[in-house]
Each structure stands twice: as C-alpha cells, then as structure tokens.
Design an enzyme around this catalytic site. Structure first.
Site, PDB file in Angstrom:
ATOM      1  CG  ASP A 185      49.431  39.931  41.558  1.00  0.00           C
ATOM      2  OD1 ASP A 185      48.501  40.748  41.591  1.00  0.00           O
ATOM      3  OD2 ASP A 185      49.608  39.123  40.631  1.00  0.00           O
ATOM      4  CG  ASP A 215      39.749  46.081  44.567  1.00  0.00           C
ATOM      5  OD1 ASP A 215      39.454  47.264  44.312  1.00  0.00           O
ATOM      6  OD2 ASP A 215      40.892  45.716  44.931  1.00  0.00           O
ATOM      7  CG  HIS A 219      45.786  44.872  38.586  1.00  0.00           C
ATOM      8  ND1 HIS A 219      46.897  45.449  38.024  1.00  0.00           N
ATOM      9  CD2 HIS A 219      44.975  45.902  38.945  1.00  0.00           C
ATOM     10  CE1 HIS A 219      46.787  46.756  38.064  1.00  0.00           C
ATOM     11  NE2 HIS A 219      45.616  47.061  38.615  1.00  0.00           N
ATOM     12  CD  GLU A 241      38.984  48.907  40.549  1.00  0.00           C
ATOM     13  OE1 GLU A 241      39.278  50.083  40.824  1.00  0.00           O
ATOM     14  OE2 GLU A 241      39.488  47.922  41.137  1.00  0.00           O
TER      15      GLU A 241
END
Length: 481
Positions: A185, A215, A219, A241
């Site tokens: 990440d 995408d 997050h 997204e």
C-alpha cells in the site's frame, strides 16, 4: 410483496435470439462526466491494444460509443490470472496486452475514429508478491522494493491483525492505511509518492489518453487523490472506484469533488428488480433510490469485479442482461459503461492467451463475449446519444413487469418482462409523426431499417405487440426518410 416469475425454456430461447444477436458490423480540473454528446463507455476488459484499435475503427466509432475503457497498461507481475494487471511492478507502458508503441498506436487510432480513451490506472498499491520476482517487461522487484521508483519507506505498514491486511471495513484508518489482500500500500500522502504517480499519469496523458478510472480509490483518502490530480499536466476525465458499504464510514460522496464516482448500488439494485421484484419500481431509479447525484455517478450493470462476485446480472443471464442494459442506456441517470467480457469458468481465469500468457487478439464469440456488440446494447448506444438532455416523460407501468417511457420528444422505450406477450396496446410517445426503426430488433442504416418499423401517428401514438421478456425502442436518430 415480491412477485417472482417463472421463465420457460422456450421464452428464454426466444429472448436470447431476439436480444443478443450480433448486429451487422461495418490542477487542471477533472472533467466531470464524459464530455460531448457521445457519453457511453465501452469497457473492453483485458483486450490487447491492436484489438482495441480495430474495435474503435470498426465498431465503437461507427456505432456511437464515445469512450473506450482499457485495462491497466503498466508493467505487472507474471501469471495467467486476470488480476495480475492490478499488481504493478513499474510504470513502464508494457504489459501482456502490448508494447508502448502499440498502446500509442491504439490511442491514435481510437481518436481518429472519434473515440476517447480511458485508462484503468492502478495507483493505490504495487504488487502483492512476498517473494518478489521479475515483471512482464523484465523489471526486478520485491514486495516493498521497486528499483528506481519506490523503496520500503514509501509504503504503509499498519501492523494490525497479525499482518498489514485490512480486516475491518468499518475502520477508516485500516481501509486507507492497511493492505488490500497483501498488495503493498503506497503512502499516497507523501509528496514523493504523489509525484511518481502523477508522473505515470502524465506519461499516459502525453500519449493522448483522455481520462482515468482510478482503481481502489476507496483505499486512498479523497484529499490524496486531489493532491495527485493537482499535479496532472492537463484536464482529464476522472472516475473513482469507491464501493459503498452499508454502515461503513467511507462514503462515495466524499470523492465527488475529484470527478465521477462509480455507483456500485446501481447494478445490484437493477439485478434485484429484474430478477425478483417489479420493473414498475424503476419509475424513480437513481437519486430517488439514494444513489449518488446523477451528474457524479458512473453506472454499469456489471463490471469485471462484480461479475465475479455475484449479486448482479452478467452475460450468463443472456436476454435479461440485455434488457437491463437497454434500460440503463435509455434511462437518464449517470454516465453509463457497457461491459465487454471474456468467457470465464472460475473467478481467477485470465483472458484468452498464448503459452507465454500474452493476450490473444480478440475474436468475438471465440472465448470473448463482446456484450457491447449485442444488437440491443449496440443499438441502444445510438438511443442514448439521440436522447441526450431529454428528461423522462409519459411514464407507464402496469404495476408489475411492463414499463414504458419517453425521453421527451427524442425517444421511446417499452420493456415487457412479463411471462406473456402484451398485444395490441397503444403507446403515447410525444415523438414527431413518422416511421421509426425498432432498434431492439433491427439495425438502422442509410435511412432504412433491417427489422420492424414502428409508425407514430400525428398525435404521437403507436400500436405494437411486445413479446414476453422483450422490448421496443425508437428514437429520432433512427427515423426512416
């Protein structure tokens, strides 16, 4: 009470034949909603670049698609699964779908056909391979080491749940600082990381790309995306997204300031209505159902993730899937994307490929589903284009599975999802008098129609028989001379 319907094999076969038959083929600000009068996006999932270029020339451009969404173009891990494209190891434009030169040629070819290009951009994370390895184009990498790009200090390490993985989607910190299924990440709040991501996106813009599907946007904090967007060299269409989860703290509305946002509730609600509820409920579909504001919503019946997770209609549903897409393309809510799939038998299966896992050229109906070419879907793209800016008028429903509505003065759609035909009924369209091609069952070209012709009288009415699980659609762009 929900009314469930039985669907006979004979009706299902008739529907498939009528609705999925292929038609005959011949700081720069984010761009909010696709620009121009052609707004429909074709998601050619995992198509290689020469095939996308050919499709732009032969199908997408001539039939009125405004955009093509292509799968991630950057170098990725090796393997044959579809998700390898979502594990980048560098920002080189070279993947199993083609080289940088082929990508550039594809963009140029699509532009020449009047089709803009949206890239699926993976910017939240890098790979999820603990052992590292060598990427598609030969770049070496480790889980947290990407020579010349990122090193260990450029990633989040949340240290929860015995590892770094997300376990609790009700914890904002975890969702945006832990790892999505072991994917390294990126520290997107870092100026350095933002500069590297923006460099990749600007490289794509230099090749002529018109927009990005970001995408895994959920997050990343919306502010991080805004910081990356501010570094773009020019304006680009952005769609993010962000999957809505009931009760979760991260909401799609947080991201609308950056551009459009995928409305995942749309496809699930539409599937539930078509499968087990009443089409009559669709009278206020969209914002009236608690969905995002129309101007910010990017909608789809299914996409590459949801068709593998269930709860939506997919190409497996054949005729009913075609009807749901017809409704999406006829109804004035959000910016629609049509999915184009390959056939898969298990969740991980990659696209048709050669022995080295290089994606093969697309040959529709030979491992590829090509839903975007199904007659009803392809021709409803023209309906969408012809009815831009027109609101809903003259709504009709029978309380159950038969609905009809006009797009004020520009088009008319009726869908009969009953188990029986509706015969001899008259419909008020509000359209100019004349003869129109029924684009559900025929193709309009050079002023003539290959299928049934609907005659609208001087008062705006027409009469028609609508078979079970079928539809009729007419619009001013398919009026016979």
């Amino acid at each position: 009470m929900r009314r469930r319907r039985g669907r006979s094999a004979a009706l299902a076969l008739g529907l498939i034949a009528g609705l999925i038959a292929p038609t005959a083929l011949a700081a720069p600000p984010a761009a909010a909603a696709p620009s121009g009068t052609k707004k429909v996006i074709a998601n050619l999932f995992e198509w290689n670049w020469p095939s996308v270029a050919s499709e732009c020339t032969n199908v997408l451009g001539p039939k009125g698609y405004g955009f093509v969404q292509v799968s991630p173009p950057q170098e990725h891990v090796r393997g044959n699964q579809w998700w390898v494209a979502y594990q980048p190891v560098s920002y080189r434009i070279e993947s199993r779908k083609g080289t940088r030169a082929q990508f550039q040629s594809m963009v140029n070819t699509c532009h020449a056909a009047g089709v803009k290009v949206i890239v699926d951009a993976v910017i939240n994370h890098m790979s999820g391979q603990d052992a590292g390895g060598t990427g598609w184009a030969g770049s070496s990498y480790g889980h947290y080491d990407y020579p010349g790009i990122y090193q260990s200090q450029d990633f989040h390490y949340c240290g929860r749940n015995g590892n770094n993985d997300i376990a609790n989607y009700f914890d904002r910190y975890e969702v945006q600082n832990c790892e999505l299924v072991n994917l390294a990440d990126l520290e997107t709040e870092s100026d350095y990381v933002r500069s590297k991501i923006a460099g990749y996106l600007n490289d794509l813009l230099s090749l002529g790309v018109d927009g990005f599907r970001l995408d895994a946007s959920k997050h990343m904090p919306a502010a991080d995306i805004a910081g990356i967007r501010a570094r773009l060299s020019r304006s680009a269409y952005i769609v993010q997204e962000v999957i809505y989860g009931p009760g979760e703290p991260i909401l799609p509305t947080e991201y609308t300031g950056n551009g459009d946002v995928h409305e995942f509730r749309y496809g699930k609600d539409l599937a539930r209505v078509f499968r087990s509820e009443r089409l009559a409920y669709l009278k206020n579909f969209g914002e009236g159902w608690g969905h995002l504001p129309s101007a910010s919503a990017a909608v789809f019946v299914d996409n590459h993730d949801t068709q593998r997770e269930g709860g939506v209609l997919t190409y497996h549903d054949r005729g009913i899937y075609a009807l749901a897409n017809a409704f999406m393309l006829g109804w004035p809510y959000g910016s629609p994307t049509v999915m184009s799939s390959y056939t898969f038998g298990n969740r991980d299966q990659g696209p048709p490929s050669d022995g080295t896992n290089k994606t093969l050229n697309t040959t529709c109906y030979s491992g590829w589903e090509c839903e975007h070419r199904w007659r009803v879907i392809l021709n409803m793209v023209g309906f969408n284009n012809a009815t831009q800016g027109a609101g809903v008028a003259n709504w009709y429903d029978n309380g159950y599975q038969h609905i009809a509505f006009s797009r004020a003065g520009k088009g008319y759609l009726t869908i009969n999802d009953e188990d029986f035909a509706v015969n001899g009924r008259s419909y008020y369209t509000g359209l100019p008098a004349g003869r129109y091609c029924d684009i559900i069952h025929g193709d309009f070209s050079n002023g003539s129609c290959s299928g049934p012709v609907i005659t609208v009288d001087g008062s705006g009415w027409f009469a028609a028989n609508v078979p079970a699980h079928d539809a009729v659609a007419i619009h001013v762009g398919a009026k016979l001379s």
